[in-house]
Design an enzyme around this catalytic site. Structure first.
Site, PDB file in Angstrom:
ATOM      1  N   ALA A 198       0.867  -1.182   0.000  1.00  0.00           N
ATOM      2  CA  ALA A 198       0.000   0.000   0.000  1.00  0.00           C
ATOM      3  C   ALA A 198       0.893   1.218   0.000  1.00  0.00           C
ATOM      4  O   ALA A 198       1.850   1.295   0.782  1.00  0.00           O
ATOM      5  CB  ALA A 198      -0.919   0.005   1.219  1.00  0.00           C
ATOM      6  N   LYS A 233      13.015   6.965  21.303  1.00  0.00           N
ATOM      7  CA  LYS A 233      13.864   5.772  21.260  1.00  0.00           C
ATOM      8  C   LYS A 233      14.342   5.384  22.665  1.00  0.00           C
ATOM      9  O   LYS A 233      14.378   4.195  23.004  1.00  0.00           O
ATOM     10  CB  LYS A 233      15.052   6.032  20.336  1.00  0.00           C
ATOM     11  CG  LYS A 233      14.638   6.298  18.890  1.00  0.00           C
ATOM     12  CD  LYS A 233      15.792   6.830  18.056  1.00  0.00           C
ATOM     13  CE  LYS A 233      15.351   7.175  16.647  1.00  0.00           C
ATOM     14  NZ  LYS A 233      16.420   7.825  15.858  1.00  0.00           N
TER      15      LYS A 233
END
Length: 438
Positions: free
Chosen positions: A43, A203
């Site tokens: 997609a 992170k």
């Protein structure tokens, strides 16, 4: 064994790299996984120019992939928060495993996503969400599983490291190097997430959760950017034997966990001090193994694709394994019952050493008053540099302190800045040795 069928959502830099690695290395990947991994559907809104999807079932609707009964694993590479969250939860509800490189999604919505995945018995893998191609999540979650992790510290944003590297090597101003990084594609047109520490905090939140077995708590991470760092600061740090790096730091203490991103002075002899340009590196201290370092490309099409495909290999190996026997999402078994309640410490309670730079009127007694203010807050001075007066009779003063609490330093800085003989705000950069036993 029957193939694992993959649906890739997003064919930009990382999605295109993932597509190319999967197709180019299909034979080796199948031998490692014990079964083929094939691309069932993609997609996309746009396609990376190096990516040829001729003959592949393609759509512009990512949710078509999430509900496609022929797709076993959805690879989410669209980025962002809201649509990505809905897409991943839809895929999970439809019994699909998920691989993602989306650090913002995991840091902010990971607790919800892992709970949903646990209930459905599916895998959510996210190695590429932290430090690109560096396998630090797998190392923390599995390789260091015997250890009590004491601290994690890392250069986990390449843009910030590129800027600080060139400021040091070439004596240039922050704004100048940032403009260059944007021209080269290392920094976005709006660089806020990178230079203000938000990307690194996403992170670090993930790393801390895996290291200590705590819930993902991005909202409690302290962030401070590098936009106020000057060429003067970089030079003075060098004179004092330090290098300035934009670090994500998490430490286990008796009071709880530290979770902070900010500019940091670290000694030149530390390995992290030698990490230059857009590279990433994460240092981890375990009680059994001691210090370890993980270094490499923290971003880019194929380095990040390397981590995405490694996750797909893990999914392919574990897809037939009963859920309770798989490696846990965040290293510790269970979703709620085995989560540690270690609190995240407020920044004002954290203890570090400090570098201070201030401009003072060239007048007797000013430095003595500054020293008195620091002393009244219980802060001792390790080193002091007083330079020649600049234009306007202002004297640059550089101070290096011993370790003290942030709230004491905040109080001292407020009082120093209120002095009539101090021009402008005081520059403060925290100092960490990151040595064994700290």
């Amino acid at each position: 064994m029957k193939p694992v069928r993959v649906g890739i959502c997003g064919l930009g830099t990382v999605g295109g790299g993932t597509f190319n690695v999967l197709t180019r290395n299909a034979d080796d990947i199948a031998r490692r996984a014990g079964r083929p991994i094939v691309i069932e559907q993609v997609a996309h809104r746009s396609i990376h120019p190096d990516c040829d999807i001729t003959g592949i079932n393609a759509t512009t609707d990512v949710f078509e992939v999430a509900t496609n009964p022929n797709v076993d694993v959805l690879v989410e590479l669209i980025g962002g928060y809201d649509i990505a969250r809905e897409l991943v939860l839809t895929a999970i509800e439809n019994g699909k495993h998920v691989v993602t490189a989306n650090k913002a999604l995991i840091a902010v919505h990971g607790n919800e996503i892992f709970r949903a995945a646990h209930e459905k018995g599916v895998i959510v893998a996210f190695e590429a969400a932290v430090a690109g191609g560096i396998p630090v999540i797998k190392s923390l979650r599995e390789g260091l599983g015997a250890n009590r992790i004491e601290w994690v510290a890392g250069i986990i944003n390449g843009t910030g490291n590129y800027i600080l590297t060139h400021m040091r090597d070439e004596g240039r101003a922050f704004e100048d190097v940032l403009a260059e990084a944007q021209a080269l594609g290392y920094a976005e047109s709006d660089p806020t997430f990178d230079v203000e520490g938000i990307d690194a905090a996403h992170k670090l939140t993930i790393l801390a959760s895996i290291a200590y077995g705590v819930p993902l708590q991005f909202e409690k991470a302290f962030t401070e950017g590098i936009s106020r760092i000057t060429a003067e600061d970089v030079e003075q740090a060098d004179n004092l034997g330090y290098v300035i790096k934009h670090l994500g730091i998490s430490k286990r203490t008796d009071q709880g966990l530290e979770l902070r991103v900010h500019p940091t002075l670290i000694p030149k002899e530390r390995l992290l001090a030698s990490v230059h340009g857009v590279k990433n590196a994460i240092a981890v201290m375990g009680d059994a193994v001691g210090p370890t370092l993980y270094y490499g490309a923290g971003a880019g099409a194929e380095p990040t694709a390397s981590a995405v495909v490694a996750d797909l290999l893990d999914v392919a190996r574990d897809i037939s394994t009963e859920h309770r026997y798989r490696v846990p999402y965040l290293a510790f078994s269970g979703i709620d019952e085995d989560v540690s309640q270690l609190p995240i410490m407020p920044m004002e309670d954290i203890t570090t050493a400090y570098y201070l730079r201030l401009l003072a009127v060239d007048r007797p007694g000013v430095l003595a008053r500054v020293a008195t203010i620091l002393s009244e807050q219980g802060i001792s001075i390790e080193a002091l540099i007083q330079k020649e007066a600049t234009e306007g009779e202002l004297v640059p003063i550089i101070l290096l302190t011993h370790r003290t609490k942030e709230k004491q330093m905040n109080a001292a800085i407020r009082e120093i800045e209120s002095m009539a003989d101090i021009a402008g705000p005081v520059t403060r950069i925290r100092v960490e040795s990151l040595s064994e036993g700290e």
